[in-house]
Motif scaffolding. Structure first.
Motif, mmCIF file in Angstrom:
data_model
loop_
_atom_site.group_PDB
_atom_site.id
_atom_site.type_symbol
_atom_site.label_atom_id
_atom_site.label_comp_id
_atom_site.label_asym_id
_atom_site.label_seq_id
_atom_site.Cartn_x
_atom_site.Cartn_y
_atom_site.Cartn_z
ATOM 1 N N VAL A 294 0.839 -1.200 0.000
ATOM 2 C CA VAL A 294 0.000 0.000 0.000
ATOM 3 C C VAL A 294 0.875 1.251 0.000
ATOM 4 C CG1 VAL A 294 -1.613 1.379 1.381
ATOM 5 C CG2 VAL A 294 -2.020 -1.065 1.055
ATOM 6 N N ILE A 295 1.884 1.251 0.852
ATOM 7 C CA ILE A 295 2.788 2.405 0.942
ATOM 8 C C ILE A 295 3.495 2.647 -0.397
ATOM 9 C CG2 ILE A 295 4.862 3.296 2.066
ATOM 10 C CD1 ILE A 295 4.020 1.645 4.540
ATOM 11 N N LEU A 296 3.962 1.568 -1.014
ATOM 12 C CA LEU A 296 4.671 1.706 -2.286
ATOM 13 C C LEU A 296 3.767 2.279 -3.371
ATOM 14 C CD1 LEU A 296 6.733 -1.609 -2.262
ATOM 15 C CD2 LEU A 296 7.644 0.721 -2.086
ATOM 16 N N ARG A 297 2.493 1.853 -3.384
ATOM 17 C CA ARG A 297 1.562 2.398 -4.389
ATOM 18 C C ARG A 297 1.341 3.886 -4.163
ATOM 19 N NH1 ARG A 297 -1.146 -2.635 -3.392
ATOM 20 N NH2 ARG A 297 -0.835 -4.049 -5.167
ATOM 21 N N GLN A 298 1.205 4.291 -2.900
ATOM 22 C CA GLN A 298 0.963 5.687 -2.605
ATOM 23 C C GLN A 298 2.140 6.571 -3.015
ATOM 24 O OE1 GLN A 298 -2.012 6.860 -1.554
ATOM 25 N NE2 GLN A 298 -2.619 4.728 -1.832
ATOM 26 N N PHE A 299 3.327 6.003 -3.017
ATOM 27 C CA PHE A 299 4.503 6.788 -3.378
ATOM 28 C C PHE A 299 4.944 6.529 -4.824
ATOM 29 C CE2 PHE A 299 4.607 7.307 1.152
ATOM 30 C CZ PHE A 299 5.117 8.590 1.316
ATOM 31 N N GLY A 300 4.011 5.974 -5.624
ATOM 32 C CA GLY A 300 4.249 5.890 -7.057
ATOM 33 C C GLY A 300 5.100 4.740 -7.537
ATOM 34 N N HIS A 301 5.063 3.585 -6.833
ATOM 35 C CA HIS A 301 5.841 2.412 -7.248
ATOM 36 C C HIS A 301 4.939 1.178 -7.377
ATOM 37 C CE1 HIS A 301 9.444 4.760 -6.536
ATOM 38 N NE2 HIS A 301 9.040 5.001 -5.301
ATOM 39 N N PRO A 302 3.925 1.228 -8.252
ATOM 40 C CA PRO A 302 2.977 0.112 -8.348
ATOM 41 C C PRO A 302 3.620 -1.195 -8.785
ATOM 42 C CG PRO A 302 2.693 1.651 -10.178
ATOM 43 C CD PRO A 302 3.618 2.306 -9.206
ATOM 44 N N TRP A 303 4.629 -1.114 -9.664
ATOM 45 C CA TRP A 303 5.264 -2.340 -10.150
ATOM 46 C C TRP A 303 5.934 -3.097 -9.011
ATOM 47 C CZ3 TRP A 303 10.520 -2.763 -9.396
ATOM 48 C CH2 TRP A 303 11.193 -1.585 -9.062
ATOM 49 N N LEU A 304 6.560 -2.376 -8.086
ATOM 50 C CA LEU A 304 7.207 -3.010 -6.946
ATOM 51 C C LEU A 304 6.174 -3.501 -5.937
ATOM 52 C CD1 LEU A 304 9.827 -3.763 -5.556
ATOM 53 C CD2 LEU A 304 9.932 -1.436 -4.597
ATOM 54 N N ALA A 305 5.100 -2.727 -5.766
ATOM 55 C CA ALA A 305 4.034 -3.111 -4.838
ATOM 56 C C ALA A 305 3.418 -4.450 -5.230
ATOM 57 C CB ALA A 305 2.962 -2.026 -4.805
ATOM 58 N N ASN A 306 3.280 -4.677 -6.529
ATOM 59 C CA ASN A 306 2.676 -5.929 -6.999
ATOM 60 C C ASN A 306 3.527 -7.156 -6.670
ATOM 61 O OD1 ASN A 306 0.499 -4.528 -8.066
ATOM 62 N ND2 ASN A 306 1.430 -4.312 -10.088
ATOM 63 N N CYS A 307 4.769 -6.940 -6.308
ATOM 64 C CA CYS A 307 5.665 -8.057 -5.992
ATOM 65 C C CYS A 307 5.603 -8.455 -4.520
ATOM 66 C CB CYS A 307 7.110 -7.695 -6.345
ATOM 67 S SG CYS A 307 7.374 -7.281 -8.079
ATOM 68 N N ILE A 308 4.905 -7.648 -3.702
ATOM 69 C CA ILE A 308 4.908 -7.878 -2.256
ATOM 70 C C ILE A 308 3.520 -8.299 -1.798
ATOM 71 C CG2 ILE A 308 5.298 -6.791 -0.007
ATOM 72 C CD1 ILE A 308 7.288 -4.958 -1.392
ATOM 73 N N PRO A 309 3.393 -9.432 -1.092
ATOM 74 C CA PRO A 309 2.086 -9.912 -0.649
ATOM 75 C C PRO A 309 1.471 -9.027 0.438
ATOM 76 C CG PRO A 309 3.840 -11.298 0.215
ATOM 77 C CD PRO A 309 4.479 -10.361 -0.751
ATOM 78 N N ASP A 310 0.144 -9.111 0.569
ATOM 79 C CA ASP A 310 -0.587 -8.248 1.500
ATOM 80 C C ASP A 310 -0.184 -8.453 2.955
ATOM 81 O OD1 ASP A 310 -1.932 -7.198 -0.636
ATOM 82 O OD2 ASP A 310 -3.810 -8.286 -0.271
ATOM 83 N N PHE A 311 0.244 -9.662 3.311
ATOM 84 C CA PHE A 311 0.503 -9.930 4.728
ATOM 85 C C PHE A 311 1.809 -9.307 5.234
ATOM 86 C CE2 PHE A 311 2.451 -13.600 2.578
ATOM 87 C CZ PHE A 311 3.721 -13.605 3.140
ATOM 88 N N VAL A 312 2.603 -8.744 4.345
ATOM 89 C CA VAL A 312 3.855 -8.113 4.765
ATOM 90 C C VAL A 312 3.543 -6.700 5.252
ATOM 91 C CG1 VAL A 312 6.176 -7.417 4.088
ATOM 92 C CG2 VAL A 312 5.153 -9.484 3.103
ATOM 93 N N ARG A 313 3.654 -6.503 6.570
ATOM 94 C CA ARG A 313 3.279 -5.226 7.185
ATOM 95 C C ARG A 313 4.411 -4.699 8.051
ATOM 96 N NH1 ARG A 313 -1.270 -8.463 8.101
ATOM 97 N NH2 ARG A 313 -3.067 -7.873 6.823
ATOM 98 N N ILE A 314 4.421 -3.394 8.229
ATOM 99 C CA ILE A 314 5.345 -2.756 9.161
ATOM 100 C C ILE A 314 4.848 -3.027 10.579
ATOM 101 C CG2 ILE A 314 6.286 -0.553 9.948
ATOM 102 C CD1 ILE A 314 5.894 0.491 7.119
#
Length: 334
Positions: A301-321
């Motif tokens: 979610v953070i990566l998408r908000q900062f303009g990196h959708p391609w990288l965000a798609n590589c990370i599963p939802d359960f990975v959280r800070i």
């Protein structure tokens, strides 16, 4: 579980003419509670683009089979607040089970002062944001606690935001939201032995009528500036409008509060900040189709908000800070 888990409960939702307050009132009533709603506008205002009045909310509650009592209350006036709780006490033999402190009157002030520093604003900005949005919450909580403590049960909710963690919109906004969070912590500490819970609720972005209308209006305004502290992906009016159109609905926070109120482990949350995204997972809640809370601890979610959708798609939802790292963002100790 019963379809009316809040049957027999008495609730007060402040600022329920529209937006989150209205959504919360609708959900609590749907779950069986008798809901008192407050606001300054009893009847539809003439010429308003976003509408909103207590009678509209009450009529919708009743159409859905609920019980609603609209009470005209200017939450900037102490006498109005006192009269509200006197009425609730008188009409329900001293019973009050849930108070939702949602009343807020600063949306227009915030939108009109984006990117303006606090010393460049009138000092009255403090009162515009924090008279109703903070001071009133404390006063309402005092009267609510006086009804809840003798009965050894109750839930008080401050509707707050992540603006209490780090800078958002302007200085007065952040100060007020952090104070709302601290109010829950300190009042919750004093209420704990009386089995009364006090939490600070952080909804995610919510597509309220007021916000959507202002964003739509600003699309045609060449002079409009978005908050420069937002992620770059949202620093365009059309992107921000799209973001809010898919955000949480105004009723989702109400689902969360209703679920908390019936949780046998509610007191473990007292004094804490609770987020709608976490409550959704805890209780298995679903927002309306196409909408839902964003988990700002999710890396993608953070990566998408900062303009990196391609990288965000590589990370599963359960990975959280982890939450302890989030807490460090607002750490003020040197």
């Amino acid at each position: 579980m019963s379809s009316k888990p809040l049957a027999g409960k008495i609730c007060v939702v402040t600022g329920a003419t529209r937006g989150i307050g209205k959504g919360i009132a609708l959900q609590l009533a749907d779950k069986g509670a008798k809901v008192y709603i407050t606001g300054r506008t009893l009847d539809p205002p003439k010429g308003s683009k976003v509408g909103g009045c207590l009678r509209d909310t009450a009529q919708e509650v009743e159409r859905r089979g609920g019980i609603c009592v609209p009470v005209h209350c200017d939450h900037s006036k102490d006498l109005d607040i006192e009269r509200l709780f006197e009425q609730v006490k008188r009409e329900n033999e001293g019973q009050l089970d849930i108070l939702v402190n949602n009343a807020y009157s600063a949306v227009n002030a915030i939108f009109s002062s984006l990117n303006v520093k606090f010393w460049e604003q009138s000092p009255t900005m403090w009162d515009e944001i924090n008279n109703v949005g903070l001071r009133n919450h404390y006063i309402c909580s005092v009267y609510a606690a006086r009804m809840m403590v003798p009965r050894k049960q109750g839930l008080i909710v401050n509707v707050s935001s992540a603006g209490g963690l780090r800078y958002l919109f302007n200085a007065a906004y952040g100060i007020g939201k952090e104070a709302c969070d601290r109010m829950a912590a300190d009042c919750g500490y004093e209420l704990r032995k009386h089995n009364v819970a006090f939490v600070s609720l952080w909804p995610g972005a919510v597509g309220t009528e007021n916000v959507l209308t202002k964003l739509q209006d600003n699309l045609s305004n060449p002079d409009f500036e978005v908050d420069k502290n937002l992620p770059k992906a949202l620093q365009q009016p059309e992107k921000m409008l799209e973001y809010f159109e898919k955000a949480e609905t105004t009723e989702f926070a109400g689902q969360c509060i209703a679920a908390m109120a019936t949780d046998a482990e509610l007191m473990k949350m007292s004094g804490k900040i609770v987020q709608t995204c976490d409550l959704a997972r805890r209780y298995g809640l679903q927002d309306a189709e196409g909408h839902g809370p964003l988990d700002y601890r999710q890396i993608n979610v953070i990566l998408r908000q900062f303009g990196h959708p391609w990288l965000a798609n590589c990370i599963p939802d359960f990975v959280r800070i982890p939450k302890w790292i989030v807490a460090l963002v607002g750490n003020k100790l040197f």
